[in-house]
Design a protein around this motif. Structure first.
Motif, short mmCIF file in Angstrom:
data_model
loop_
_atom_site.label_atom_id
_atom_site.label_comp_id
_atom_site.label_asym_id
_atom_site.label_seq_id
_atom_site.Cartn_x
_atom_site.Cartn_y
_atom_site.Cartn_z
N LEU A 1 0.86 -1.35 -0.10
CA LEU A 1 -0.10 0.10 0.15
C LEU A 1 0.97 1.27 -0.10
O LEU A 1 0.65 2.21 -0.58
CB LEU A 1 -1.03 -0.07 1.06
N LYS A 2 1.98 1.10 0.56
CA LYS A 2 2.96 2.28 0.63
C LYS A 2 3.47 2.56 -0.77
O LYS A 2 3.46 3.69 -1.31
CB LYS A 2 4.14 2.02 1.72
N ALA A 3 3.77 1.23 -1.50
CA ALA A 3 4.04 1.40 -2.78
C ALA A 3 2.92 2.03 -3.72
O ALA A 3 3.34 2.86 -4.69
CB ALA A 3 4.85 0.04 -3.29
N SER B 1 10.23 3.41 -7.94
CA SER B 1 10.58 1.75 -8.19
C SER B 1 11.62 1.43 -7.10
O SER B 1 11.89 0.27 -6.82
CB SER B 1 10.88 1.46 -9.36
N MET B 2 12.77 2.25 -7.05
CA MET B 2 13.96 1.75 -6.37
C MET B 2 13.71 1.46 -5.13
O MET B 2 14.11 0.36 -4.30
CB MET B 2 15.07 2.81 -6.50
N SER B 3 12.91 2.25 -4.25
CA SER B 3 12.36 2.02 -2.75
C SER B 3 11.47 0.71 -2.84
O SER B 3 11.67 -0.15 -1.89
CB SER B 3 11.61 3.11 -2.32
N ILE B 4 10.82 0.56 -3.60
CA ILE B 4 9.66 -0.47 -4.17
C ILE B 4 10.43 -1.82 -4.18
O ILE B 4 10.14 -2.97 -3.56
CB ILE B 4 8.66 -0.43 -5.05
N VAL B 5 11.55 -1.79 -5.00
CA VAL B 5 12.39 -3.04 -5.16
C VAL B 5 13.13 -3.38 -3.93
O VAL B 5 13.15 -4.63 -3.58
CB VAL B 5 13.34 -2.96 -6.43
N LYS B 6 13.77 -2.63 -3.12
CA LYS B 6 14.27 -2.78 -1.83
C LYS B 6 13.42 -3.31 -0.92
O LYS B 6 13.52 -4.36 -0.20
CB LYS B 6 14.62 -1.51 -1.29
N ASP B 7 11.91 -2.80 -0.69
CA ASP B 7 11.03 -3.53 0.13
C ASP B 7 10.60 -4.69 -0.32
O ASP B 7 10.68 -5.62 0.64
CB ASP B 7 9.69 -2.69 0.05
N GLY B 8 10.37 -5.04 -1.52
CA GLY B 8 10.20 -6.35 -1.89
C GLY B 8 11.04 -7.32 -1.84
O GLY B 8 10.97 -8.40 -1.41
N PHE B 9 12.58 -7.13 -2.12
CA PHE B 9 13.48 -8.11 -2.10
C PHE B 9 13.58 -8.35 -0.55
O PHE B 9 13.89 -9.46 0.01
CB PHE B 9 14.84 -7.17 -2.61
N THR B 10 13.53 -7.38 0.36
CA THR B 10 13.64 -7.68 1.65
C THR B 10 12.69 -8.68 2.58
O THR B 10 12.90 -9.59 3.01
CB THR B 10 13.66 -6.18 2.66
N ASN B 11 11.35 -8.33 1.92
CA ASN B 11 10.15 -9.46 2.05
C ASN B 11 10.34 -10.76 1.67
O ASN B 11 10.08 -11.72 2.29
CB ASN B 11 8.94 -8.57 1.65
N VAL B 12 10.90 -10.72 0.37
CA VAL B 12 11.23 -11.88 -0.19
C VAL B 12 12.25 -12.74 0.49
O VAL B 12 11.95 -14.10 0.96
CB VAL B 12 11.48 -11.92 -1.74
N ARG B 13 13.09 -12.19 0.91
CA ARG B 13 14.29 -12.93 1.78
C ARG B 13 13.73 -13.29 3.03
O ARG B 13 14.12 -14.36 3.41
CB ARG B 13 15.34 -12.01 1.92
#
Length: 327
Positions: free
Chosen positions: A175-177, A208-220
């Motif tokens: 939702l932040k994204a 997108s840069m912030s969203i990719v960071k959040d996505g990677f952190t959550n996937v990990r």
């Protein structure tokens, strides 16, 4: 007598979970309306079209949460001796992948638009007998559509912390994204109105840069939980305080010389094993083990699935609390 492990959360957490379920249903309704509005106003704007796809992806976390909660409520069975709490972890992975995919897609679209020098045409539109620049409609829709995600995201993040629910946390990140994308779209369309053809793609790439960071952190984090990584708080790699609580309960027991705990995240709750080395000459009774087990269960609501394991020595890979050991 030993208490049975229940799939039902304590009353306080059950009430919070019920609130979270209602909030997710509200999210599905609100996001469906937003998706329809953005789709009708998208036009040829790259940022608007990307926002439409992102809003569609934002439906995945609430759906994954609702399915996970329904499954987690089931009790143990011979086929599922640990219960179904892992459904929450599986939902976290779905939400995390959706977030990462959107971030990568948004980054690709933004960078490719800049590389190709795309100039999205934003023409005029007639409404109620009046003709005006369609960019105004886009700006209005995206501004209004950014408001609900801000409110819903903050509410979900608070509930996620209370429930130790990583699906809700990932949903809040989604939702932040969503609202960040909405504001970036407003900036991009406004830039096009001032003749800055690159503003649309640049705004999308920047967000997108912030969203990719959040996505990677959550996937990990989601993959780590499914691979039985040590239990940790939301958005942290440090050991969860529950591990220390269980060690403390064991070490303040007179017949325990050394203790170590390993705990894995099952979703809302943890599966923990408390390894205890009895003092020399101690004669353990079943009642002693049950008493320690009950105290560990009462130490934290997440310790619903805890077992006490008497051993001759702490297993390899775990460490006893040497300063407080009584060996």
């Amino acid at each position: 007598m030993r208490r049975a492990v229940s799939s039902v959360l304590p009353p306080e957490q059950s009430a919070i979970l019920a609130k979270a379920v209602r909030l997710e249903w509200i999210t599905l309704v609100v996001m469906t309306v937003i998706i329809a509005a953005v789709g009708m106003a998208a036009g040829q704007s790259q940022a608007m079209r990307t926002a439409f796809v992102e809003d569609s992806l934002a439906l995945l976390p609430p759906i994954a949460f609702l399915i996970g909660v329904a499954r987690a409520r089931k009790g143990r069975s011979p086929e599922h001796p640990y219960g179904h709490h892992r459904a929450i972890a599986a939902g976290h992975l779905v939400s995390a992948v959706a977030l990462l995919v959107f971030g990568l897609m948004l980054l690709y679209n933004g960078l490719s638009g800049l590389a190709k020098g795309e100039r999205p045409p934003i023409g005029a539109i007639s409404l109620f007998g009046q003709t005006f620049w369609s960019g105004w409609l886009m700006i209005g829709v995206m501004t209004l559509s950014a408001i609900p995600p801000v409110i819903l995201g903050r509410m979900k993040l608070k509930l996620a912390e209370q429930l130790h629910d990583k699906v809700l946390a990932a949903d809040a990140d989604m939702l932040k994204a969503d609202w960040q994308t909405g504001l970036a779209t407003v900036v991009g369309v406004t830039g096009i109105g001032f003749g800055l053809w690159w503003a649309d793609s640049a705004a999308a790439a920047l967000v997108s840069m912030s969203i990719v960071k959040d996505g990677f952190t959550n996937v990990r984090g989601a993959v780590g939980a499914l691979l039985d990584r040590r239990a940790a708080p939301l958005e942290s790699d440090e050991p969860d305080p529950l591990i220390e609580k269980l060690r403390d309960e064991a070490l303040r027991t007179p017949w325990v010389a050394e203790a170590a705990v390993r705990s894995r995240d099952m979703g809302h709750v943890f599966h923990s094993e408390v390894f205890v080395v009895p003092v020399e000459g101690a004669r353990l009774r079943i009642e002693d083990l049950e008493e320690l087990h009950d105290r560990c269960r009462d130490a934290d609501w997440k310790a619903v699935d805890t077992v006490i394991v008497p051993v001759d020595g702490i297993p390899e890979g775990l460490s006893a609390l040497d300063p407080r050991s009584r060996g």
